[in-house]
Write a protein that holds these residues in place. Structure first.
Motif, mmCIF file in Angstrom:
data_model
loop_
_atom_site.group_PDB
_atom_site.id
_atom_site.type_symbol
_atom_site.label_atom_id
_atom_site.label_comp_id
_atom_site.label_asym_id
_atom_site.label_seq_id
_atom_site.Cartn_x
_atom_site.Cartn_y
_atom_site.Cartn_z
ATOM 1 N N VAL A 173 13.036 -38.994 -11.252
ATOM 2 C CA VAL A 173 12.992 -38.209 -10.021
ATOM 3 C C VAL A 173 12.302 -39.049 -8.949
ATOM 4 N N SER A 202 17.521 -38.734 -9.094
ATOM 5 C CA SER A 202 17.771 -37.733 -8.056
ATOM 6 C C SER A 202 16.639 -37.807 -7.052
ATOM 7 N N LEU A 204 14.293 -35.844 -4.173
ATOM 8 C CA LEU A 204 13.773 -34.580 -3.655
ATOM 9 C C LEU A 204 12.888 -34.889 -2.439
ATOM 10 N N ALA A 208 9.271 -28.388 -1.022
ATOM 11 C CA ALA A 208 10.241 -27.857 -1.980
ATOM 12 C C ALA A 208 10.434 -28.826 -3.135
ATOM 13 N N GLY A 209 10.434 -30.108 -2.830
ATOM 14 C CA GLY A 209 10.584 -31.111 -3.871
ATOM 15 C C GLY A 209 9.395 -31.144 -4.810
ATOM 16 N N ALA A 211 7.466 -28.666 -5.542
ATOM 17 C CA ALA A 211 7.542 -27.455 -6.361
ATOM 18 C C ALA A 211 8.588 -27.567 -7.463
ATOM 19 N N GLU A 212 9.588 -28.432 -7.252
ATOM 20 C CA GLU A 212 10.695 -28.547 -8.202
ATOM 21 C C GLU A 212 10.468 -29.599 -9.286
ATOM 22 N N VAL A 213 9.450 -30.431 -9.107
ATOM 23 C CA VAL A 213 9.244 -31.555 -10.014
ATOM 24 C C VAL A 213 9.078 -31.107 -11.467
ATOM 25 N N GLU A 215 10.153 -28.515 -13.022
ATOM 26 C CA GLU A 215 11.422 -28.070 -13.602
ATOM 27 C C GLU A 215 12.299 -29.269 -13.954
ATOM 28 N N ARG A 216 12.284 -30.288 -13.129
ATOM 29 C CA ARG A 216 13.069 -31.493 -13.430
ATOM 30 C C ARG A 216 12.550 -32.176 -14.696
ATOM 31 N N GLU A 238 0.639 -30.549 -9.762
ATOM 32 C CA GLU A 238 1.725 -29.675 -10.217
ATOM 33 C C GLU A 238 2.040 -29.896 -11.686
#
Length: 317
Positions: A173, A202, A204, A208-209, A211-213, A215-216, A238
């Motif tokens: 990521v 990918s 990010l 928002a990126g 917060a998504e780390v 999950e990735r 996070e």
């Protein structure tokens, strides 16, 4: 008061040679310049800026505009620029545009009104400031066509990507703070260009990126590459909340080698700018512009250095 003639007598050169060495003018060897400046410092020499202003029409003062002095990287750059200027007998007035393109323009105008001989600007993201009243040097990144000197941000990204590839990561990521930033875009381009073909990556951006780390990582990513050490610190928080261990479960990298990188737990793998060399070249180029001379190094970048610490390791899954 110590005079140029006193320094010249002590070194055994002409007063003109001493003057050229202290102001960066003329052709004086690096060895002789170092000797002259060292002796001037020992004697406590201070240039008479008022006399110089009356003689040349120049104040010996440069203006420096920084994008946000609350970011720990920028005071360090300002300090190195100030030191480089002082070695040439110059002073610096510093303005903070505080994250605003409008304020950046106002600060530029205020510095010109105060009579600076030239301007140094680390620009706001997505801006390319212009100021025709005095010579202007921009410290940004290679993708900015008006860049005067900078670190090789794309090259730094490539160093990080090769390191992550070499230790076996294949699902990565990449996280940037703001897509408007040319610096961050160049860093990410460098990462992407240096990754092996078999690596899945990918990109990010922003809050928002971040917060998504986590999950990735749950979905299989084993490394997170960020465009700044401050962003890496946020990602580390996070990942810790999600109970993902760094680097056992996921490797993490930063950018810029700020002081926090060496005190984080684990210490952060990152890349370092040669801030001192960038500052010295920026001052050298700007002073050449003020004298009406061309400089062959305008627009060039300086290489970055990979700093491998404990936040990266071979993937376990």
């Amino acid at each position: 008061m110590v005079s140029i003639k006193k320094i010249a007598t002590d070194i055994g050169v002409s007063a003109a040679t001493v003057s050229n060495a202290l102001t960066g003018k003329g052709r004086v060897s690096e060895e002789m310049t170092a000797r002259i400046r060292s002796r001037a410092q020992e004697l406590g020499y201070r240039p008479n800026n008022l006399a110089r202003a009356l003689k040349t029409g120049q104040t010996g003062i440069l203006g420096l505009v920084m994008p946000d002095l609350t970011n720990p990287l920028f005071p360090r750059i300002a300090q190195m620029l100030s030191i480089a200027a002082e070695r040439r007998g110059l002073g610096i007035l510093i303005g903070d545009s505080r994250g605003s393109a409008d304020e950046q323009n106002e600060v530029l105008k205020r510095l010109v009104d105060r009579g600076v001989d030239g301007l140094l600007v680390v620009p706001q993201k997505g801006t390319s400031p212009e100021m025709n009243a005095v010579p202007l040097a921009i410290i940004n990144t290679a993708s900015d066509p008006r860049n005067t000197v900078s670190a090789d941000h794309a090259g730094g990204g490539a160093l990080i990507a090769r390191h992550i590839s070499d230790i076996g990561h294949r699902n990565v990521v990449i996280l940037g703070g703001d897509p408007v930033s040319e610096v961050q875009q160049d860093r990410i381009s460098g990462m992407q260009s240096a990754m092996r073909q078999e690596i899945r990556s990918s990109v990010l951006w922003g809050d928002a990126g971040v917060a998504e780390v986590a999950e990735r990582v749950r979905a299989g990513a084993t490394a997170v590459l960020t465009t700044s050490d401050l962003l890496a610190l946020r990602v580390h928080s996070e990942l810790t909340r999600a109970q993902f261990s760094v680097p056992r479960r996921v490797s993490l990298t930063g950018f810029d080698n700020m002081s926090l990188a060496s005190v984080m737990h684990p210490t952060l793998t990152t890349v370092a700018q040669d801030v001192e060399a960038i500052a010295d070249r920026a001052i050298e180029i700007l002073t050449a512009m003020i004298r009406g001379q061309a400089h062959p190094d305008t627009g060039r970048t300086l290489p970055m250095r990979l700093v491998v610490r404990n936040s990266t390791s071979n993937p376990e899954i």
